[in-house]
Scaffold this motif. Structure first.
Motif, PDB file in Angstrom:
ATOM      1  N   ARG A 128      26.980  15.118  -1.712  1.00 56.43           N
ATOM      2  CA  ARG A 128      26.353  15.780  -2.851  1.00 56.43           C
ATOM      3  C   ARG A 128      26.130  14.834  -4.036  1.00 56.43           C
ATOM      4  NH1 ARG A 128      31.263  19.724  -4.923  1.00 56.43           N
ATOM      5  NH2 ARG A 128      32.782  18.059  -5.443  1.00 56.43           N
ATOM      6  N   ASN A 129      26.773  13.682  -4.022  1.00 56.30           N
ATOM      7  CA  ASN A 129      26.555  12.678  -5.077  1.00 56.30           C
ATOM      8  C   ASN A 129      25.427  11.703  -4.747  1.00 56.30           C
ATOM      9  OD1 ASN A 129      28.701  13.611  -6.738  1.00 56.30           O
ATOM     10  ND2 ASN A 129      30.154  12.604  -5.344  1.00 56.30           N
ATOM     11  N   GLY A 130      24.776  11.910  -3.606  1.00 49.60           N
ATOM     12  CA  GLY A 130      23.670  11.044  -3.220  1.00 49.60           C
ATOM     13  C   GLY A 130      24.099   9.787  -2.499  1.00 49.60           C
ATOM     14  N   VAL A 131      25.343   9.742  -2.049  1.00 51.97           N
ATOM     15  CA  VAL A 131      25.835   8.557  -1.337  1.00 51.97           C
ATOM     16  C   VAL A 131      25.592   8.720   0.162  1.00 51.97           C
ATOM     17  CG1 VAL A 131      27.840   7.133  -0.778  1.00 51.97           C
ATOM     18  CG2 VAL A 131      27.553   8.053  -3.089  1.00 51.97           C
ATOM     19  N   LEU A 132      24.912   7.757   0.746  1.00 52.80           N
ATOM     20  CA  LEU A 132      24.653   7.736   2.183  1.00 52.80           C
ATOM     21  C   LEU A 132      25.872   7.151   2.896  1.00 52.80           C
ATOM     22  CD1 LEU A 132      22.847   7.817   4.767  1.00 52.80           C
ATOM     23  CD2 LEU A 132      21.991   5.551   4.069  1.00 52.80           C
ATOM     24  N   HIS A 133      26.503   7.942   3.748  1.00 47.75           N
ATOM     25  CA  HIS A 133      27.626   7.449   4.534  1.00 47.75           C
ATOM     26  C   HIS A 133      27.096   6.982   5.890  1.00 47.75           C
ATOM     27  CE1 HIS A 133      30.644   8.775   1.643  1.00 47.75           C
ATOM     28  NE2 HIS A 133      29.858   9.821   1.447  1.00 47.75           N
ATOM     29  N   GLY A 134      26.450   5.844   5.831  1.00 46.43           N
ATOM     30  CA  GLY A 134      25.803   5.254   6.991  1.00 46.43           C
ATOM     31  C   GLY A 134      25.008   4.055   6.535  1.00 46.43           C
ATOM     32  N   ASN A 135      24.121   3.597   7.374  1.00 41.44           N
ATOM     33  CA  ASN A 135      23.346   2.394   7.074  1.00 41.44           C
ATOM     34  C   ASN A 135      21.966   2.730   6.514  1.00 41.44           C
ATOM     35  OD1 ASN A 135      25.420   0.774   8.103  1.00 41.44           O
ATOM     36  ND2 ASN A 135      24.564   0.852  10.189  1.00 41.44           N
ATOM     37  N   LEU A 136      21.491   1.850   5.644  1.00 39.13           N
ATOM     38  CA  LEU A 136      20.116   1.907   5.149  1.00 39.13           C
ATOM     39  C   LEU A 136      19.328   0.809   5.852  1.00 39.13           C
ATOM     40  CD1 LEU A 136      17.986   2.988   3.117  1.00 39.13           C
ATOM     41  CD2 LEU A 136      18.795   1.222   1.519  1.00 39.13           C
ATOM     42  N   TYR A 137      18.231   1.189   6.503  1.00 39.17           N
ATOM     43  CA  TYR A 137      17.419   0.248   7.269  1.00 39.17           C
ATOM     44  C   TYR A 137      16.086   0.025   6.556  1.00 39.17           C
ATOM     45  CZ  TYR A 137      20.662   1.520  11.034  1.00 39.17           C
ATOM     46  OH  TYR A 137      21.784   1.749  11.786  1.00 39.17           O
ATOM     47  N   ILE A 138      15.666  -1.237   6.462  1.00 43.15           N
ATOM     48  CA  ILE A 138      14.348  -1.578   5.934  1.00 43.15           C
ATOM     49  C   ILE A 138      13.582  -2.280   7.058  1.00 43.15           C
ATOM     50  CG2 ILE A 138      13.022  -2.731   4.147  1.00 43.15           C
ATOM     51  CD1 ILE A 138      14.908  -0.623   3.042  1.00 43.15           C
ATOM     52  N   GLN A 139      12.449  -1.707   7.421  1.00 41.13           N
ATOM     53  CA  GLN A 139      11.642  -2.244   8.528  1.00 41.13           C
ATOM     54  C   GLN A 139      10.342  -2.814   7.976  1.00 41.13           C
ATOM     55  OE1 GLN A 139       9.562   0.469  11.416  1.00 41.13           O
ATOM     56  NE2 GLN A 139      11.004  -0.461  12.867  1.00 41.13           N
ATOM     57  N   GLY A 140      10.068  -4.073   8.286  1.00 38.09           N
ATOM     58  CA  GLY A 140       8.873  -4.738   7.782  1.00 38.09           C
ATOM     59  C   GLY A 140       7.822  -4.930   8.846  1.00 38.09           C
ATOM     60  N   THR A 141       6.557  -4.976   8.405  1.00 32.44           N
ATOM     61  CA  THR A 141       5.438  -5.253   9.314  1.00 32.44           C
ATOM     62  C   THR A 141       4.589  -6.414   8.827  1.00 32.44           C
ATOM     63  OG1 THR A 141       4.026  -3.608   8.218  1.00 32.44           O
ATOM     64  CG2 THR A 141       5.342  -2.853  10.099  1.00 32.44           C
ATOM     65  N   GLY A 142       5.188  -7.259   7.958  1.00 33.31           N
ATOM     66  CA  GLY A 142       4.485  -8.483   7.573  1.00 33.31           C
ATOM     67  C   GLY A 142       3.630  -8.382   6.340  1.00 33.31           C
ATOM     68  N   ASP A 143       3.873  -7.426   5.449  1.00 33.91           N
ATOM     69  CA  ASP A 143       3.098  -7.297   4.216  1.00 33.91           C
ATOM     70  C   ASP A 143       3.098  -8.633   3.470  1.00 33.91           C
ATOM     71  OD1 ASP A 143       2.011  -6.687   1.744  1.00 33.91           O
ATOM     72  OD2 ASP A 143       3.138  -4.839   1.475  1.00 33.91           O
ATOM     73  N   PRO A 144       1.922  -9.265   3.297  1.00 36.92           N
ATOM     74  CA  PRO A 144       1.897 -10.579   2.641  1.00 36.92           C
ATOM     75  C   PRO A 144       2.096 -10.520   1.136  1.00 36.92           C
ATOM     76  CG  PRO A 144      -0.071 -10.195   3.995  1.00 36.92           C
ATOM     77  CD  PRO A 144       0.603  -8.873   3.797  1.00 36.92           C
ATOM     78  N   LYS A 145       1.994  -9.314   0.557  1.00 35.34           N
ATOM     79  CA  LYS A 145       2.058  -9.217  -0.900  1.00 35.34           C
ATOM     80  C   LYS A 145       3.152  -8.240  -1.330  1.00 35.34           C
ATOM     81  CE  LYS A 145      -0.967  -9.339  -4.898  1.00 35.34           C
ATOM     82  NZ  LYS A 145      -2.325  -9.093  -5.420  1.00 35.34           N
ATOM     83  N   LEU A 146       4.296  -8.349  -0.703  1.00 35.09           N
ATOM     84  CA  LEU A 146       5.438  -7.521  -1.066  1.00 35.09           C
ATOM     85  C   LEU A 146       6.170  -8.204  -2.212  1.00 35.09           C
ATOM     86  CD1 LEU A 146       6.759  -4.854  -0.228  1.00 35.09           C
ATOM     87  CD2 LEU A 146       8.257  -6.157   1.285  1.00 35.09           C
ATOM     88  N   VAL A 147       5.634  -8.052  -3.405  1.00 33.80           N
ATOM     89  CA  VAL A 147       6.188  -8.655  -4.623  1.00 33.80           C
ATOM     90  C   VAL A 147       7.011  -7.595  -5.346  1.00 33.80           C
ATOM     91  CG1 VAL A 147       4.348 -10.359  -4.832  1.00 33.80           C
ATOM     92  CG2 VAL A 147       4.037  -8.098  -5.843  1.00 33.80           C
ATOM     93  N   PRO A 148       7.762  -7.954  -6.399  1.00 32.25           N
ATOM     94  CA  PRO A 148       8.614  -6.966  -7.061  1.00 32.25           C
ATOM     95  C   PRO A 148       7.882  -5.696  -7.483  1.00 32.25           C
ATOM     96  CG  PRO A 148       9.185  -9.155  -7.816  1.00 32.25           C
ATOM     97  CD  PRO A 148       7.981  -9.311  -6.942  1.00 32.25           C
ATOM     98  N   GLU A 149       6.652  -5.845  -7.991  1.00 30.87           N
ATOM     99  CA  GLU A 149       5.898  -4.673  -8.436  1.00 30.87           C
ATOM    100  C   GLU A 149       5.574  -3.726  -7.284  1.00 30.87           C
ATOM    101  OE1 GLU A 149       4.970  -8.181 -11.091  1.00 30.87           O
ATOM    102  OE2 GLU A 149       5.168  -7.812  -8.947  1.00 30.87           O
ATOM    103  N   GLU A 150       5.572  -4.234  -6.062  1.00 28.73           N
ATOM    104  CA  GLU A 150       5.318  -3.408  -4.879  1.00 28.73           C
ATOM    105  C   GLU A 150       6.628  -2.873  -4.295  1.00 28.73           C
ATOM    106  OE1 GLU A 150       2.281  -2.643  -3.527  1.00 28.73           O
ATOM    107  OE2 GLU A 150       1.258  -3.678  -5.171  1.00 28.73           O
TER     108      GLU A 150
END
Length: 502
Positions: A128-150
């Motif tokens: 209920r506090n928004g804590v994920l009791h598990g893993n967070l996965y980030i999957q990429g497909t090669g975005d050439p312009k993944l800069v901070p603003e994105e």
């Protein structure tokens, strides 16, 4: 499709009006393609071509470059009979003009509206506090312009999905490109140069840090860095000094060292002359996984997010649920950045993406070469000498002839992606890698030219809208140990074409 200038009378009046009209001309295209745009080429041995003009010959002599090291093709758009053809079928090192092959193929195969996706998944429960009791996965497909603003968009969407903390690991899924595409040796000895950054499915901010040093009269030197990395610590002992702006190389270049505790220290030390003013240096540091993880965590923590676990690579499990998707800029915008600024790592990511999408992941150079060559055959573009390695031109293994590249430019200009493709090229005297060239010449704003430079290589390729109302394809390669001194020859060639070959 034919490019042409706008308002030639205004363009010849003042520098102010010439610059305005140059910018307008850069976007102006006539949509009617010449009926003979795809007719077979008449090769140089079948026609009598014009010689190179005296201005070009003079510039080559001054640079001590023999004609045997030069390859040139000049044609009217829509007519593949060469006006000038010198060593036109000789395989040459094209440097960054090879990006024209990659970007035209990418636009045609993937479509100008193609967008890369970077996705977040989770396993485990969220309390209920928004804590994920598990893993967070980030999957990429090669975005050439993944800069901070994105990337901040993905961070915000994860929070909108109800997650404010992760009591597990951050897992990076980088299976979209084959592991063999990573950790390749740099092109030259400058391993920390941003142009040497290799491709990656989770390429972040071009894997480069931009340090800006700003001295102040009180003796301090401020150091700012973009992007922020969670593990990066700056140790700044710089002192602003009096005197001439000399000997700042040591002060500008930090010593970047991984520490046993997992942090990375960037040490700046020495004297920094106040008269030097603000300076910026760009360095490629760390590996892609550490760089992306540090960048993501810096953004995640900046909005109050927490992570209790480690960071490592791994696959998204079948049972994980999708939390958020960030869609990158459209390919048309990415191609503009690639060609305007000759961005090597963006071109390499696009190159691998072509193979991964048109065939299947994981992307490999071999898949991309096969897909691009099949596309060229569908366009009746025969290039027996073409050799592709990474699609960026940052290679001694990539070759193409002036004939073949001129054919591709003719084909592209008569294609459905013509407007996007031509608009992506640097405009003489206006922007990109041509912004400081030909600024005081009449050709200003009337040539869309991709440039290429390596040691011993100079290249230009693109389109010229001439003063006589005709438009031309121009390709020239110089492969010679004196090539660095021959830029004036290419500028003279573009001026000659603009004047109507006079």
């Amino acid at each position: 499709m034919t490019i042409h200038p706008l308002f030639p009378s205004l363009r010849r009046s003042t520098t102010h009006w010439r610059t305005i009209c140059a910018t307008l001309a850069a976007a102006a295209l006539v949509v009617a393609a010449p009926a003979d745009a795809r007719k077979p080429r008449r090769h140089a041995h079948q026609v009598v071509t014009a010689p190179l003009p005296a201005s070009v010959m003079h510039a080559l002599r001054r640079a001590d470059v023999p004609l045997s090291s030069v390859s040139v093709v000049v044609e009217r758009i829509g007519d593949r009979t060469p006006i000038v053809a010198l060593n036109a079928q000789t395989p040459m090192l094209p440097a960054s003009t090879m990006k024209l092959v990659t970007t035209y193929a990418g636009l045609s195969i993937l479509g100008p509206d193609y967008r890369w996706r970077t996705s977040a998944y989770a396993d485990g429960d969220v309390d209920r506090n928004g804590v994920l009791h598990g893993n967070l996965y980030i999957q990429g497909t090669g975005d050439p312009k993944l800069v901070p603003e994105e990337l901040i968009d993905l961070v915000d969407k994860i929070r909108q999905a109800g997650i404010t903390g992760v009591d597990g690991a951050l897992v990076l899924d980088k299976r979209f490109f084959d592991p063999s595409t990573r950790d390749l040796p740099p092109f030259d000895d400058d391993a920390e140069a941003p142009y040497n950054v290799g491709p990656d499915p989770l390429l972040y901010a071009f894997k480069s840090l931009s340090f800006t040093l700003t001295p102040s009269p009180d003796g301090n030197v401020a150091v700012e860095v973009i992007p922020a990395l969670a593990q990066l610590q700056i140790d700044n002992t710089l002192h602003a000094s009096a005197g001439a702006c000399v000997g700042v190389d040591t002060a500008l270049t930090p010593s970047v060292t991984p520490q046993p505790n997992g942090t990375v220290e960037a040490l700046f030390s020495g004297e920094y002359p106040l008269r030097c003013g603000p300076r910026t240096i760009n360095l490629a540091v760390l590996d892609h996984t550490a760089f992306f993880a540090g960048g993501f965590l810096a953004l995640w923590r900046s909005v109050g997010g927490t992570l209790n676990g480690t960071t490592h690579e791994g696959a998204v499990p079948a049972g994980a649920r999708l939390l958020a998707v960030h869609r990158g800029p459209v390919l048309a915008d990415v191609v503009r950045d690639i060609n305007k600024f000759s961005n090597n790592v963006m071109a390499r990511n696009l190159f691998l993406t072509i193979g991964a999408v048109a065939d299947k992941p994981p992307g490999t150079p071999a898949k991309s070469v096969d897909v691009i060559e099949r596309f060229l055959r569908t366009q009746a573009l025969s290039m027996p000498e073409l050799t592709l390695a990474n699609g960026s031109g940052l290679s001694r293994a990539e070759h193409i002839s002036a004939n073949s590249l001129a054919d591709l430019l003719q084909n592209a200009n008569a294609s459905p992606v013509a407007q996007v493709f031509v608009a992506s090229l640097p405009v003489a005297g206006v922007d990109g890698t041509m912004r400081n060239r030909l600024r005081t010449e009449p050709v200003l704003g009337n040539a869309h030219i991709k440039t290429g430079t390596l040691n011993d290589v100079r290249a230009i390729a693109g389109y010229v809208a001439a003063a006589n109302g005709e438009s031309y394809v121009v390709v020239s390669f110089i492969n010679d140990r004196h090539a660095a001194g021959a830029r004036a020859a290419h500028d003279a060639l573009l001026e000659w074409v603009y004047r109507g070959l006079r």
